[in-house]
Design an enzyme around this catalytic site. Structure first.
Site, PDB file in Angstrom:
ATOM      1  N   HIS A 141      -6.846  10.516   5.186  1.00 51.84           N
ATOM      2  CA  HIS A 141      -6.214   9.624   6.042  1.00 51.84           C
ATOM      3  C   HIS A 141      -6.030  10.073   7.648  1.00 51.84           C
ATOM      4  O   HIS A 141      -6.145  11.138   7.940  1.00 51.84           O
ATOM      5  CB  HIS A 141      -4.820   9.587   5.611  1.00 51.84           C
ATOM      6  CG  HIS A 141      -4.589   8.878   4.165  1.00 51.84           C
ATOM      7  ND1 HIS A 141      -4.256   9.154   3.013  1.00 51.84           N
ATOM      8  CD2 HIS A 141      -4.973   7.463   3.875  1.00 51.84           C
ATOM      9  CE1 HIS A 141      -4.209   8.494   2.051  1.00 51.84           C
ATOM     10  NE2 HIS A 141      -4.730   7.235   2.560  1.00 51.84           N
TER      11      HIS A 141
ATOM     12  N   THR B 124      -6.578   3.280  10.418  1.00 52.66           N
ATOM     13  CA  THR B 124      -6.688   3.885  11.962  1.00 52.66           C
ATOM     14  C   THR B 124      -7.598   3.472  12.702  1.00 52.66           C
ATOM     15  O   THR B 124      -7.549   3.308  14.030  1.00 52.66           O
ATOM     16  CB  THR B 124      -6.917   5.470  11.362  1.00 52.66           C
ATOM     17  OG1 THR B 124      -5.911   5.865  10.735  1.00 52.66           O
ATOM     18  CG2 THR B 124      -6.765   6.517  12.803  1.00 52.66           C
TER      19      THR B 124
ATOM     20  N   HIS C  73      -9.709   5.414  -0.045  1.00 52.28           N
ATOM     21  CA  HIS C  73      -8.761   5.729   1.343  1.00 52.28           C
ATOM     22  C   HIS C  73      -9.284   6.381   2.260  1.00 52.28           C
ATOM     23  O   HIS C  73     -10.377   7.126   2.361  1.00 52.28           O
ATOM     24  CB  HIS C  73      -7.636   6.082   0.539  1.00 52.28           C
ATOM     25  CG  HIS C  73      -6.808   5.090  -0.232  1.00 52.28           C
ATOM     26  ND1 HIS C  73      -5.374   5.044  -0.250  1.00 52.28           N
ATOM     27  CD2 HIS C  73      -7.024   4.589  -1.219  1.00 52.28           C
ATOM     28  CE1 HIS C  73      -4.890   4.166  -0.952  1.00 52.28           C
ATOM     29  NE2 HIS C  73      -6.068   3.840  -1.723  1.00 52.28           N
ATOM     30  N   GLY C  74      -8.677   6.423   3.352  1.00 55.74           N
ATOM     31  CA  GLY C  74      -9.177   7.186   4.689  1.00 55.74           C
ATOM     32  C   GLY C  74     -10.569   6.654   5.120  1.00 55.74           C
ATOM     33  O   GLY C  74     -11.254   7.554   5.759  1.00 55.74           O
TER      34      GLY C  74
ATOM     35  N   GLU D  86      -3.318   6.355  -7.691  1.00 59.81           N
ATOM     36  CA  GLU D  86      -4.459   7.254  -7.133  1.00 59.81           C
ATOM     37  C   GLU D  86      -3.864   8.423  -8.160  1.00 59.81           C
ATOM     38  O   GLU D  86      -2.730   8.822  -8.555  1.00 59.81           O
ATOM     39  CB  GLU D  86      -4.198   7.555  -5.725  1.00 59.81           C
ATOM     40  CG  GLU D  86      -2.870   8.038  -5.110  1.00 59.81           C
ATOM     41  CD  GLU D  86      -3.112   8.507  -3.658  1.00 59.81           C
ATOM     42  OE1 GLU D  86      -2.777   9.490  -3.344  1.00 59.81           O
ATOM     43  OE2 GLU D  86      -4.073   7.599  -2.936  1.00 59.81           O
TER      44      GLU D  86
ATOM     45  N   ASP E 207       0.755  -1.057  -0.033  1.00 54.76           N
ATOM     46  CA  ASP E 207      -0.042   0.235  -0.022  1.00 54.76           C
ATOM     47  C   ASP E 207       0.924   1.333   0.103  1.00 54.76           C
ATOM     48  O   ASP E 207       1.923   1.386   0.707  1.00 54.76           O
ATOM     49  CB  ASP E 207      -0.826   0.023   1.288  1.00 54.76           C
ATOM     50  CG  ASP E 207      -1.871   1.087   1.451  1.00 54.76           C
ATOM     51  OD1 ASP E 207      -2.628   1.286   0.205  1.00 54.76           O
ATOM     52  OD2 ASP E 207      -2.150   1.801   2.462  1.00 54.76           O
ATOM     53  N   HIS E 208       0.378   2.306  -0.790  1.00 59.07           N
ATOM     54  CA  HIS E 208       1.253   3.740  -0.748  1.00 59.07           C
ATOM     55  C   HIS E 208       2.558   3.433  -0.943  1.00 59.07           C
ATOM     56  O   HIS E 208       3.242   4.171   0.010  1.00 59.07           O
ATOM     57  CB  HIS E 208       0.794   4.281   0.720  1.00 59.07           C
ATOM     58  CG  HIS E 208      -0.554   5.041   0.500  1.00 59.07           C
ATOM     59  ND1 HIS E 208      -0.812   6.024  -0.474  1.00 59.07           N
ATOM     60  CD2 HIS E 208      -1.851   4.693   1.045  1.00 59.07           C
ATOM     61  CE1 HIS E 208      -2.107   6.360  -0.085  1.00 59.07           C
ATOM     62  NE2 HIS E 208      -2.767   5.583   0.679  1.00 59.07           N
TER      63      HIS E 208
END
Length: 273
Positions: free
Chosen positions: A173, A226, A201-202, A131, A79-80
């Site tokens: 995020h 999170t 996302h987030g 993205e 991821d990312h």
């Protein structure tokens, strides 16, 4: 159940829940919740988590092993990632998919580098998520006020060949509150315009009912991190607070793992719309 590629999960007629792994207890908790619910999930390891561990291999191999021994289909995803070397390492380890995050790059460079990553990864049978970010946006595609234009998104997918696209629709995020305001009309327009699965996302900052509505509007992959850490940390904090003499990590980390398992299972059921 064998390890499955992300592409196979995204082809199914149900949303895919993707949960971020920081340490082995995270992966174990997510896999346990998948087994409990019978759902297919994604174990995601971000570049930040790799930096925490010092390298990808130990936590990456652990996630792959946990996925391979689970009774529910589980994909393992990078991821990312902004580092193309890290992407190559993930491919070599056996990850079925990666996310190349070029959202902070100027648009033309984002397109060119993403297309190069896609060509290399597709040659190895590995899917690529990307993205589309704002040029110069401080937080890329997930700056709270950022929005993805459907026409730009369609052109980006055509130019890069990506298999999934993270889009900006109002989430952000690392939110500790769950009051992000999603643009459901925009999600529907993006879903109609973009020929690959959309990724939110987030999602930790999005209320349950709005996650379900986002899925109904067209989101296919829902990333959550999170929210799990909140439950994991709260259980550890409570255990240590109740017993000041507690020093055995198995007891307090185990409590965190159990709390995370319960929350992952609950979130999976929220997304079953």
């Amino acid at each position: 159940m064998p390890l499955v590629p992300l592409r196979e999960l995204l082809d199914r007629p149900v949303p895919t829940a993707a949960f971020n792994v920081i340490q082995i207890e995270h992966a174990e908790a997510i896999a346990a919740a998948a087994d409990e619910t019978g759902a297919s999930v994604v174990l995601q390891i971000s570049e930040n988590a790799v930096r925490y561990h010092g390298s990808l291999a130990p936590i990456g191999r652990a996630a792959l092993a946990i996925a391979a021994t689970a009774s529910s289909p589980i994909a393992v995803h990078l991821d990312h990632a902004t580092s193309e070397d890290l992407i190559r390492e993930a491919v070599e380890l056996g990850f079925g998919s990666v996310m190349f995050d070029g959202s902070a790059l100027p648009h033309d460079e984002n397109v060119a580098r993403t297309a190069e990553v896609v060509a290399r990864c597709h040659g190895r049978g590995v899917a690529v998520e990307a993205e589309l970010g704002e040029i110069g946006g401080k937080n890329g595609v997930h700056e709270p006020g950022a929005r993805t234009d459907p026409h730009d998104a369609a052109r980006y997918v055509e130019a890069t060949g990506v298999d999934a696209l993270a889009v900006a629709v109002g989430s952000s995020h690392a939110m500790l509150t769950r009051d992000a305001a999603l643009d459901f009309e925009l999600i529907a327009l993006l879903h109609a315009a973009v020929p690959v699965p959309l990724v939110l996302h987030g999602s930790s900052g999005v209320a349950d009912e709005h996650l379900a509505e986002a899925v109904r509007a067209g989101m296919r992959k829902i990333n959550i991190a999170t929210q799990l850490n909140k439950y994991f940390t709260a259980a550890i904090r409570a255990g240590l607070g109740d017993d000041p003499a507690l020093v055995d990590p198995r007891r307090y980390l185990g409590a965190g793992r159990e709390a995370m398992t319960a929350e992952v299972a609950r979130l999976i059921r929220v997304l079953e719309v």
